[in-house]
Enzyme design. Structure first.
Site, PDB file in Angstrom:
ATOM      1  CD  GLU A 189      44.320 -16.560 -43.481  1.00 43.21           C
ATOM      2  OE1 GLU A 189      45.269 -15.841 -43.101  1.00 43.21           O
ATOM      3  OE2 GLU A 189      44.473 -17.534 -44.248  1.00 43.21           O
TER       4      GLU A 189
ATOM      5  CB  VAL B  31      23.432  -7.223 -51.115  1.00 48.33           C
ATOM      6  CG1 VAL B  31      22.214  -6.331 -50.921  1.00 48.33           C
ATOM      7  CG2 VAL B  31      24.578  -6.421 -51.696  1.00 48.33           C
ATOM      8  CE  LYS B  32      19.184  -8.507 -42.768  1.00 43.83           C
ATOM      9  NZ  LYS B  32      20.152  -9.369 -42.092  1.00 43.83           N
TER      10      LYS B  32
ATOM     11  CB  SER C   4      17.273 -11.731 -45.077  1.00 45.94           C
ATOM     12  OG  SER C   4      17.969 -11.494 -43.927  1.00 45.94           O
TER      13      SER C   4
ATOM     14  CE  LYS D 256      18.637  -6.825 -38.228  1.00 44.81           C
ATOM     15  NZ  LYS D 256      20.049  -7.055 -38.402  1.00 44.81           N
TER      16      LYS D 256
ATOM     17  CB  SER E 137      23.654 -16.869 -28.618  1.00 47.70           C
ATOM     18  OG  SER E 137      24.571 -15.932 -29.158  1.00 47.70           O
TER      19      SER E 137
ATOM     20  CD  GLU F 254      26.494  -6.185 -38.880  1.00 45.54           C
ATOM     21  OE1 GLU F 254      25.871  -5.938 -37.846  1.00 45.54           O
ATOM     22  OE2 GLU F 254      26.359  -7.252 -39.511  1.00 45.54           O
TER      23      GLU F 254
ATOM     24  CB  THR G  16      29.326 -20.850 -39.981  1.00 48.97           C
ATOM     25  OG1 THR G  16      30.170 -19.739 -40.209  1.00 48.97           O
ATOM     26  CG2 THR G  16      28.746 -21.334 -41.287  1.00 48.97           C
TER      27      THR G  16
ATOM     28  CD  GLU H 149      23.826 -19.386 -32.567  1.00 42.78           C
ATOM     29  OE1 GLU H 149      23.036 -19.111 -31.669  1.00 42.78           O
ATOM     30  OE2 GLU H 149      24.011 -18.639 -33.546  1.00 42.78           O
TER      31      GLU H 149
END
Ligand code: 0O2
Length: 267
Positions: free
Chosen positions: A41, A47-48, A52, A56, A115, A140, A153, A155
């Protein structure tokens, strides 16, 4: 690490995200142009951010020099589907491609996270050509339904707001909401056939109308104006009648006329 060095490290990942977005968006277009229902859809990518990545790396005790090897979601693609079945179609579609290979996958739909998180994750290996030569990178791909995406989104923002200290009652409400999302996805799956039929006939009609309009536009350049106006009026009459069969017949007739003038539209 210097900002310039980060730029160099992240550049191939940005290229991969751009290329993968083009490829997945092309799949959507190809399905729709063929008048078929697209299992994809929407597609988004990112890009991280450096902060962040650092967060990580710290959380997982990863040395800076091992970041590229150990953090597999520096390049991230998110594929949104309407129905759960579509997710598995997309998984097959990706598995059958020759321009990316699957390194690993996790099905958080059949095995949801504690979660309540549900999504299908794939780590792919993808080849990019950069200014400094070829490079094989990991990216990923997260595949989820619109409903799963809505939950994730919300959460994710709450996780960000509360860090490790999310109040228990909020956590419980999120679990309840996650259950409601499962029910919603199940309900939607039960009407999938009908929704797909409606969307298919909408796409078929839209493609025929686009063909007719291009043909009429081309005829204006080469044919007698009065004749084209007559064709156009006939088209409006059929268009308003909403009769798909008549529209298909008219499209075929118009193709023959256009062929005579060598004014056919490209399909
Ligand atoms: P962001 O901000 O989304 O880019 P880990 O990261 O330790 O949980 P792993 O093996 O690195 O585990 O990857 P995993 O579990 O497959 O999850 C990676 C990504 O999936 C996360 O990226 C999230 O995007 C998403 N995700 C996983 N679990 C949850 C969850 O419980 N809630 C939500 N909303 N998303 C989740 P990041 O790294 O968190 O970063």
């Amino acid at each position: 690490m210097e900002i310039q060095l980060w730029r160099e490290i992240l550049e191939p990942y940005a290229l991969a995200v751009d290329e993968l977005m083009v490829k997945f968006n092309h799949i959507i277009e190809a399905y729709r142009k063929a008048g078929m229902y697209s299992p994809i859809e929407q597609v988004t990518g990112r890009v991280k951010t450096i902060s962040s990545i650092l967060e990580k790396a710290q959380k997982k005790s990863i040395e800076l020099e091992n970041i590229e090897e150990k953090i597999e979601d520096i390049a991230g693609i998110r594929i949104i589907c309407q129905f759960v079945d579509d997710i598995y179609k997309v998984v097959e579609l990706i598995k059958n491609r020759t321009d990316m290979s699957i390194v690993s996958d996790k099905d958080y739909i059949k095995n949801k996270k504690d979660s309540g998180y549900r999504s299908y994750h794939m780590i792919i290996s993808y080849h990019v050509e950069t200014l400094y030569g070829p490079k094989e990178i990991h990216a990923e791909i997260q595949i989820r339904t619109l409903a799963m995406n809505f939950w994730a989104t919300v959460e994710h923002s709450l996780q960000y707001k509360y860090k490790q200290n999310m109040p228990d009652n909020l956590r419980q409400r999120l679990h309840k909401a996650a259950d409601a999302i499962v029910t919603l996805d199940d309900e939607m799956s039960s009407v999938r056939g009908e929704i797909m039929d409606a969307q298919n006939s909408f796409n078929i009609r839209a493609n025929i109308v686009a063909d007719i309009l291009t043909n009429i536009q081309n005829l204006y350049k080469v044919a007698n104006k009065r004749e084209v106006v007559k064709i156009q009026d006939e088209f409006f009459r059929i268009y308003e009648s909403e009769d798909l069969k008549q529209l298909e017949r008219f499209n075929k007739e118009l193709d023959i006329i256009s062929e005579g003038y060598r004014a056919q539209s490209l399909r």
